[in-house]
Enzyme design. Sequence first.
Site, PDB file in Angstrom:
ATOM      1  N   GLY A   1       0.811  -1.209   0.000  1.00 14.64           N
ATOM      2  CA  GLY A   1       0.000   0.000   0.000  1.00 14.64           C
ATOM      3  C   GLY A   1       0.845   1.260   0.000  1.00 14.64           C
ATOM      4  N   ALA A   2       0.215   2.396   0.347  1.00 13.22           N
ATOM      5  CA  ALA A   2       0.873   3.711   0.254  1.00 13.22           C
ATOM      6  C   ALA A   2       1.475   3.858  -1.136  1.00 13.22           C
ATOM      7  CB  ALA A   2       1.925   3.893   1.351  1.00 13.22           C
TER       8      ALA A   2
ATOM      9  N   GLY B   1       6.060   4.659  -8.556  1.00 16.21           N
ATOM     10  CA  GLY B   1       6.793   3.419  -8.773  1.00 16.21           C
ATOM     11  C   GLY B   1       5.850   2.229  -8.871  1.00 16.21           C
ATOM     12  N   HIS B   2       4.885   2.168  -7.950  1.00 22.85           N
ATOM     13  CA  HIS B   2       3.886   1.099  -8.025  1.00 22.85           C
ATOM     14  C   HIS B   2       3.070   1.213  -9.309  1.00 22.85           C
ATOM     15  CE1 HIS B   2       4.390   1.455  -3.513  1.00 22.85           C
ATOM     16  NE2 HIS B   2       4.570   0.164  -3.691  1.00 22.85           N
TER      17      HIS B   2
ATOM     18  N   GLN C   1       8.142  -8.871   8.199  1.00 23.80           N
ATOM     19  CA  GLN C   1       9.380  -8.340   7.629  1.00 23.80           C
ATOM     20  C   GLN C   1       9.880  -7.094   8.338  1.00 23.80           C
ATOM     21  OE1 GLN C   1       7.410  -7.705   3.728  1.00 23.80           O
ATOM     22  NE2 GLN C   1       8.512  -5.743   3.666  1.00 23.80           N
TER      23      GLN C   1
ATOM     24  N   GLU D   1      13.280  -2.793  -9.074  1.00 27.48           N
ATOM     25  CA  GLU D   1      14.704  -2.999  -8.829  1.00 27.48           C
ATOM     26  C   GLU D   1      15.233  -2.142  -7.679  1.00 27.48           C
ATOM     27  OE1 GLU D   1      16.556  -2.322 -12.624  1.00 27.48           O
ATOM     28  OE2 GLU D   1      16.293  -4.433 -13.228  1.00 27.48           O
TER      29      GLU D   1
ATOM     30  N   ASP E   1      14.401  -2.311  -4.594  1.00 24.35           N
ATOM     31  CA  ASP E   1      14.664  -3.316  -3.562  1.00 24.35           C
ATOM     32  C   ASP E   1      15.417  -4.478  -4.218  1.00 24.35           C
ATOM     33  OD1 ASP E   1      12.950  -2.230  -1.200  1.00 24.35           O
ATOM     34  OD2 ASP E   1      11.617  -2.147  -2.937  1.00 24.35           O
TER      35      ASP E   1
END
Length: 253
Positions: free
Chosen positions: A29-30, A34-35, A59, A146, A148
């Site tokens: 979410g948020a 990028g998403h 995590q 990428e 992460d």
Amino acid sequence: MNVSNSLAGWRARRPAFDGRSIGFVPTMGALHRGHSSLVERCRIENEIVAVSIFVNPSQFNDANDLARYPRTLDQDLELLESLGADEVIIPSVPEVYPNGYRFRVEPPPSDLVLEGAHRPGFLQGVMTVVLKLLNLVQADRAYFGEKDYQQLKVITDMTQDFFLTTEIIPCPTVREESGLAMSSRNMLLSPEARCNASRFFRILSAAANRAEARAALEAHGFIVEYVEERWGRRLAAVHLEGVRLIDNVPIPK
């Protein structure tokens, strides 16, 4: 756009998509640009676009970090509908972990570097929840950014080792005009810190070596966790105003 607020609801819908290609974008979410880029590529390459929104507690090694993680569900749903998502899956923690955190995927010792060293349990939590979600969605393709980079690497390796049929699709990091990598955590920065954060990418890209990059970051007020070079990338994690930021670039030549 259909929203499944339970795994039972999603499972009831999933058989209707047999025979059609399914792309999957797992998120916490948020959502930001990028998403959006992941969803847009997923829309081009698949008949059905499924997105999950789940803030995964396993995590986070810091309870305060979990508590302050941004949650913007209404805005997220509006954005996903505008992008043409077909299915949104929003499970609860008890559904994803019905027996607690009893079974989990352990990364190999060789991966306990960078994020694996500085965030105990992070890779374990990511691999475990992604395995669960991939099994639930049964997508043809799943899309990961990428930014992460280590997360992308271990997830790709895990899917291969467990013979999962979902193909992991890496997608380029999306950046703000300043060069700062898009991240849900950016909204936690003050305007002054956000301006300073734009130096993160520029320093990683321009420094002659990782020692020079670390020194330059520290000189500009960043608290540096690591600057390392692996897999042909220069990867770093820093803190600014108590907000943790990560980024990576190809090793400069």
